[in-house]
Scaffold this active site. Structure first.
Site, PDB file in Angstrom:
ATOM      1  N   ALA A  26       0.796  -1.231   0.000  1.00  0.00           N
ATOM      2  CA  ALA A  26       0.000   0.000   0.000  1.00  0.00           C
ATOM      3  C   ALA A  26       0.826   1.278   0.000  1.00  0.00           C
ATOM      4  O   ALA A  26       0.316   2.330   0.373  1.00  0.00           O
ATOM      5  CB  ALA A  26      -0.937  -0.001   1.208  1.00  0.00           C
ATOM      6  N   SER A 151      -5.784  -9.834 -11.755  1.00  0.00           N
ATOM      7  CA  SER A 151      -5.413  -9.070 -12.939  1.00  0.00           C
ATOM      8  C   SER A 151      -6.144  -9.645 -14.135  1.00  0.00           C
ATOM      9  O   SER A 151      -6.611 -10.797 -14.107  1.00  0.00           O
ATOM     10  CB  SER A 151      -3.901  -9.175 -13.149  1.00  0.00           C
ATOM     11  OG  SER A 151      -3.514  -8.706 -14.417  1.00  0.00           O
ATOM     12  N   TYR A 165       3.889 -14.475 -13.534  1.00  0.00           N
ATOM     13  CA  TYR A 165       2.869 -13.512 -13.127  1.00  0.00           C
ATOM     14  C   TYR A 165       1.480 -14.007 -13.541  1.00  0.00           C
ATOM     15  O   TYR A 165       0.551 -14.027 -12.728  1.00  0.00           O
ATOM     16  CB  TYR A 165       3.167 -12.149 -13.750  1.00  0.00           C
ATOM     17  CG  TYR A 165       2.188 -11.066 -13.336  1.00  0.00           C
ATOM     18  CD1 TYR A 165       2.205 -10.560 -12.037  1.00  0.00           C
ATOM     19  CD2 TYR A 165       1.255 -10.560 -14.226  1.00  0.00           C
ATOM     20  CE1 TYR A 165       1.313  -9.569 -11.646  1.00  0.00           C
ATOM     21  CE2 TYR A 165       0.361  -9.570 -13.849  1.00  0.00           C
ATOM     22  CZ  TYR A 165       0.391  -9.080 -12.564  1.00  0.00           C
ATOM     23  OH  TYR A 165      -0.494  -8.111 -12.178  1.00  0.00           O
TER      24      TYR A 165
END
Length: 259
Positions: A26, A151, A165
């Site tokens: 974050a 994603s 990924y």
């Protein structure tokens, strides 16, 4: 091509007043945007990044209801420590945003087993461990919202990232569904948010402006998304209004993937 980003709407909505969120990864990008938006809407927010100074800086940026909880999520005991420190400060944990990720562009022929394992550890194992660590507190409350940041790569294949990924973000969707199936009876929902090409520091570190121009021009909404837009979708998944949504993969990609 000049990207035309929507002007963020101002809102005095305080629908997360009294709620406590932990957001991983974050210090910038999507994670920081999600932490800021939750905070703006009334939540207390624990900020996790590995580096202590970056965690403290992000917490100071938010304000008095933010807490820095630095640590490497892949290390034994760290997720439990993050949850315990959050409970000590705020008394509860309502929302987990599993955003921390390793997004490397290494191509298949150059991809080592070591780098593969690291991506799986950061992108899949760490979210699993965070969910496990927060589960006792959420069970006691009979309430929880878990949002895993996958994603478009997890739904299809990554444009910029390597095979590790894509594989890890696909696996994160499987974890989301399995956890949703088992944890719903405790009042806990588990959903995934699947961003497409978003205009963040990470995106610009991994792609030349000319490539981003070309990609954005081909989308039905011909621009990159903004971190704020993704943050608002994360907030919806974390809200009371999404109480009957679980096990879902929520796409936000400008129409690049429609299914």
């Amino acid at each position: 091509m000049r990207y035309i980003h929507p002007v963020p709407a101002t809102s005095n909505l305080q629908d997360f007043h009294g709620r406590v969120a932990i957001v991983t990864g974050a210090s910038r990008g999507l994670g920081l945007a999600a932490a800021e938006r939750l905070y703006e809407r009334g939540a207390s927010v624990a900020i996790n990044v590995r580096d202590h100074a970056r965690a403290e800086a992000a917490a100071r940026l938010l304000g008095d209801r933010a807490l820095a909880v630095p640590g490497d999520l892949a290390l034994e005991g760290v997720p439990e420590d993050i949850v315990n420190r959050t409970l000590d400060r705020f008394g509860r944990v309502d929302i987990i945003v599993n955003n921390a990720a390793l997004a490397l562009p290494t191509r298949f022929l150059e991809l080592s087993a070591k780098e593969w394992r690291l991506a799986i550890e950061v992108n899949m194992t760490a979210p699993f461990l965070m969910i496990k660590a927060a589960l006792p507190a959420m069970q006691r409350q009979a309430y929880g919202r878990i949002i895993n940041i996958s994603s478009t790569a997890g739904r299809m294949v990554s444009t910029l990232g390597g095979a590790h990924y894509t594989a890890s973000k696909t696996g994160l969707l499987g974890l989301t569904r399995a956890a949703a199936k088992e944890l719903g009876k405790f009042g806990i929902t588990v959903n995934a948010v699947c961003p497409g090409m978003i205009d963040t520091e990470l995106t610009r570190e991994n792609a030349a402006p000319e490539l981003l121009d070309r990609l954005a021009a081909a989308y039905p909404v011909p621009r990159l998304g903004t971190a704020r837009e993704v943050a608002d979708l994360i907030c919806f998944a974390a809200s009371e209004a999404a109480g009957y949504i679980t096990g879902a993969s929520l796409d936000i990609n400008g129409g690049d993937l429609m299914m």
